[in-house]
Design a protein around this motif. Structure first.
Motif, short mmCIF file in Angstrom:
data_model
loop_
_atom_site.label_atom_id
_atom_site.label_comp_id
_atom_site.label_asym_id
_atom_site.label_seq_id
_atom_site.Cartn_x
_atom_site.Cartn_y
_atom_site.Cartn_z
N THR A 1 -63.89 20.50 13.39
CA THR A 1 -62.69 21.25 12.99
C THR A 1 -61.63 20.36 12.40
OG1 THR A 1 -63.08 22.92 14.69
CG2 THR A 1 -60.83 22.66 13.92
N PRO B 1 -61.44 19.51 8.05
CA PRO B 1 -60.65 20.28 7.08
C PRO B 1 -59.15 20.29 7.40
CG PRO B 1 -61.98 21.74 8.44
CD PRO B 1 -62.44 20.35 8.73
N TRP C 1 -56.13 19.16 4.89
CA TRP C 1 -54.97 20.01 4.63
C TRP C 1 -53.67 19.26 4.92
CZ3 TRP C 1 -54.79 25.79 6.68
CH2 TRP C 1 -53.76 26.46 6.04
N CYS D 1 -58.82 14.82 -3.40
CA CYS D 1 -58.76 16.18 -3.94
C CYS D 1 -57.32 16.65 -4.19
CB CYS D 1 -59.46 17.15 -3.01
SG CYS D 1 -61.24 16.89 -2.94
N VAL E 1 -57.27 22.93 -4.25
CA VAL E 1 -57.65 23.66 -3.04
C VAL E 1 -59.15 23.97 -2.99
CG1 VAL E 1 -57.27 25.77 -1.73
CG2 VAL E 1 -55.33 24.55 -2.69
N PRO E 2 -59.73 24.55 -4.07
CA PRO E 2 -61.19 24.77 -4.01
C PRO E 2 -61.97 23.47 -3.87
CG PRO E 2 -60.21 25.97 -5.85
CD PRO E 2 -59.15 25.08 -5.30
N SER E 3 -61.50 22.41 -4.52
CA SER E 3 -62.22 21.14 -4.40
C SER E 3 -62.18 20.65 -2.96
CB SER E 3 -61.59 20.08 -5.30
OG SER E 3 -61.49 20.54 -6.60
N THR E 4 -61.02 20.79 -2.33
CA THR E 4 -60.91 20.35 -0.94
C THR E 4 -61.89 21.13 -0.06
OG1 THR E 4 -58.58 19.90 -1.31
CG2 THR E 4 -59.30 20.01 0.96
N LEU E 5 -61.94 22.45 -0.27
CA LEU E 5 -62.86 23.27 0.52
C LEU E 5 -64.30 22.83 0.31
CD1 LEU E 5 -61.46 26.90 0.22
CD2 LEU E 5 -61.91 25.61 2.31
N LEU E 6 -64.66 22.69 -0.94
CA LEU E 6 -66.03 22.32 -1.27
C LEU E 6 -66.38 20.95 -0.69
CD1 LEU E 6 -68.40 23.43 -2.95
CD2 LEU E 6 -67.60 22.00 -4.83
N THR F 1 -65.02 19.47 1.80
CA THR F 1 -65.10 19.55 3.26
C THR F 1 -66.49 20.02 3.70
OG1 THR F 1 -62.75 20.09 3.33
CG2 THR F 1 -64.04 20.59 5.28
N VAL F 2 -66.96 21.07 3.04
CA VAL F 2 -68.28 21.60 3.40
C VAL F 2 -69.35 20.54 3.16
CG1 VAL F 2 -70.01 23.31 2.75
CG2 VAL F 2 -67.62 23.98 2.99
#
Lengths: 384, 222
Positions: B49, B52, B56, B147, B159-164, B166-167
């Motif tokens: 957890t 991410p 952020w 990112c 933001v999308p890059s950070t999400l991607l 992270t995954v």
């Protein structure tokens, strides 16, 4: 502090905003940067302040630096006093020194009462005072002012002028941009003139030399007519108007003045002689790109004759009628709001007849128009 | 640098922009760390957890200063120092969360394996969980640094890059975060606690490289 071959462009293969700029800024010098919108003034200031790194070339010997932006709408979650104290610490002051400096500078700008106000609640002008105080309190070796006067009230502009003079006297290098052509008139400063973006593609030619000026003596920093393209503009000193709104195209392909600045040095253009301080400073190569070469152009006929005419007119302008002959850029209309009568002379020029006291304002309007007008002559009208 | 860290920390705390990532962390912990669950599973969840959440937090810190104020600070201290201080404040906050999360896991976790047959030593389980959380915080810092400004300036990309990212970092086989979390979960099955020091070292190196890249570019793009 020295800039060597400095250039800046944004992105890969983007157009060069600045190119091949060579500049030496000694201690205690005051440098005014001029140029049209988009000519790279702010970019240059950001490079000088170290906020931005040059894409080409090097900047060496930068002392501790402070930068004051044009607008400071900084909605930071702290009070003005706390912000200044923290910035003072970052500028290297002691804790007590930072707190004292914050209060002193706010009071000097008449904003002492706002020390406890959150930055987000300050008016635009008071925010700007905080920004200016931030720049001055750290006693920097280089102070970069990007239209820092904008938004300040008259009294605060005066305080800032005075603070800049103090700093320069104390050895700080001050580089500034301001839209008011009379800013810091009376100080000996060098002018760095930047060409437009469209012209920056060429090799870096040297379109302006320094010239320390002392205002009020009706000096002028660049003669227009001598530059071949003819779109050059007068930066004539007329009365209080010490502006260089000049837009030296000079037929040269490039921008970037290569200026050796020495405010104490020669280059005081009264009477059009010897302004360009040839021989001192770093006209690094290529200065011959300018038609006639920099050393020559103060000696051109127009420059010789113009300043005395301007000065004479300035003295007698108070109770007479004055003819101003001005030539606009092709197709341009006269700026709005000019006093007096205008009559076209047929060859693209216009003769304005104005009352003496209105002369300054008229010239200022013409010279600061975008694009600026070229002033051919200012003469006292014959008495009726 | 100390003054700069204090300034960035003050901005971060007073802006209250840490609240949304903190809520994400709290919500995720409430879901995955419950009383009576195997301690190593809980520790793995808490660490995963944090990745991410840290990314952020880095975004919050490096975008906290308005451009005009950032210019003033950058002129005074140098753009890379300003950027480094911002990232360091985010990492500091994430490390606080790592310690707090490990404390919560130790308090509520059940010191047994997943099938309740073997006892898991609480001390080493907590140590392993903390090391794993720190590794995830470091990798989250790396993701956040790469990112956001100055590399990706627009929110639409950042933001999308950070999400991607992270995954990818959580689930890719070669990722130190994946290795560390998987180690904990495996330990919960077998009862063998393995402190993930190697993933921690790898995460530290990656974070250092990413932050160095971002700081080096801080003056290149504005």
């Amino acid at each position: 502090m020295r800039l060597t071959g400095v250039g800046r462009r944004y992105g890969f293969g983007g157009p060069w905003i600045l190119r091949d700029l060579d500049l030496e800024i000694p201690e205690g010098s005051l440098l005014r940067v001029e140029g049209t919108n988009g000519s790279g003034k702010s970019t240059l200031l950001r490079l000088l302040a170290g906020i931005d790194a040059p894409s080409a070339g090097r900047i060496t010997g930068r002392p501790r630096t402070a930068y004051v932006p044009e607008r400071f709408p900084a909605a930071l979650p702290m009070t003005a006093g706390a912000y200044l104290t923290r910035l003072g610490r970052i500028h290297g002051l002691s804790r007590a020194g930072a707190a004292r400096g914050a209060q002193e500078w706010l009071e000097r700008f008449g904003a002492g009462a706002y020390a406890g106000t959150p930055l987000s609640e300050l008016s635009k002008g008071t925010s700007q005072k905080v920004a200016v105080a931030q720049g001055l309190m750290g006693a920097p070796g280089l102070l970069v002012l990007d239209e820092a006067w904008t938004g300040l009230d008259r009294a605060s502009r005066g305080v800032l002028d005075e603070a800049v003079r103090e700093r320069v006297a104390g050895g700080t290098r001050v580089v500034f941009v301001d839209h008011d052509p009379g800013r810091l008139a009376g100080e000996a400063y060098a002018v760095l003139r930047l060409g437009g973006r469209d012209r920056s593609a060429g090799a870096g030619d040297h379109s302006a030399g320094p010239g320390s000026r002392s205002a009020g003596s009706g000096d002028h920093s660049a003669g227009p007519g001598d530059h071949s393209a003819g779109s050059g503009n007068d930066s004539g000193g007329f009365g209080g108007l010490s502006a260089g709104s000049g837009n030296d195209s000079g037929g040269s392909g490039g921008l970037s003045a290569s200026a050796g600045i020495d405010s104490a040095g020669s280059g005081n253009h009264s009477g059009g002689s010897g302004g360009l301080s040839a021989g001192h400073g770093a006209h690094s190569g290529g200065s011959g790109d300018l038609p006639g070469g920099p050393g020559n152009y103060p000696a051109s006929p127009r420059n010789h004759s113009a300043p005395p005419a301007f000065e004479d007119t300035a003295r007698s302008a108070r109770n007479t009628t004055v003819h101003i002959v001005a030539e606009g850029p092709a197709g341009a209309e006269l700026p709005h709001g000019l006093p007096g009568a205008a009559e076209p002379l047929g060859d693209g020029a216009v003769r304005l007849t104005v009352a003496g006291p209105q002369t300054d304002d008229t010239l200022r309007t013409l010279l600061t128009a975008r694009p600026p007008w070229h002033i051919r002559s200012v003469t006292e009208a014959p008495h009726p | 640098m100390i003054a700069l860290l204090r300034y960035q920390a003050a901005l971060f705390l007073r802006s209250h922009r840490w609240l949304p990532p903190l809520l994400l962390y709290g919500g995720s912990m409430a879901v995955g760390v419950q009383s009576g669950q195997p301690v190593l599973d809980c520790a793995g969840w808490a660490a995963a957890t944090l990745l991410p959440v840290t990314a952020w937090l880095v975004r919050v810190c490096v975008t906290n200063e308005p451009p005009a104020a950032r210019d003033c600070t950058a002129a005074a201290a140098g753009p890379w120092r300003v950027h480094l201080a911002a990232v360091a404040v985010a990492l500091g906050a994430a490390l606080l969360l790592a310690v707090a999360g490990s404390g919560i896991v130790a308090a509520v976790g059940d010191p047994h394996t997943a099938d309740r047959r073997a006892v898991v030593p609480m001390g080493s389980a907590t140590a392993a969980g903390l090391v794993c959380a720190v590794a995830c915080a470091l990798l989250g810092t790396a993701v956040g640094a790469l990112c956001n400004r100055p590399l990706l300036r627009s929110t639409a990309w950042a933001v999308p890059s950070t999400l991607l990212a992270t995954v990818v970092v959580l689930f890719a086989g070669a990722s130190p975060a994946n290795a560390a979390v998987t180690g904990l979960v495996t330990g919960s099955r077998t009862g063998v606690v393995h402190v993930p020091l190697l993933p921690l070292a790898a995460a530290g190196a990656l974070a250092a490289g990413a932050v160095a890249t971002a700081c080096a570019l801080a003056a290149r793009r504005t």
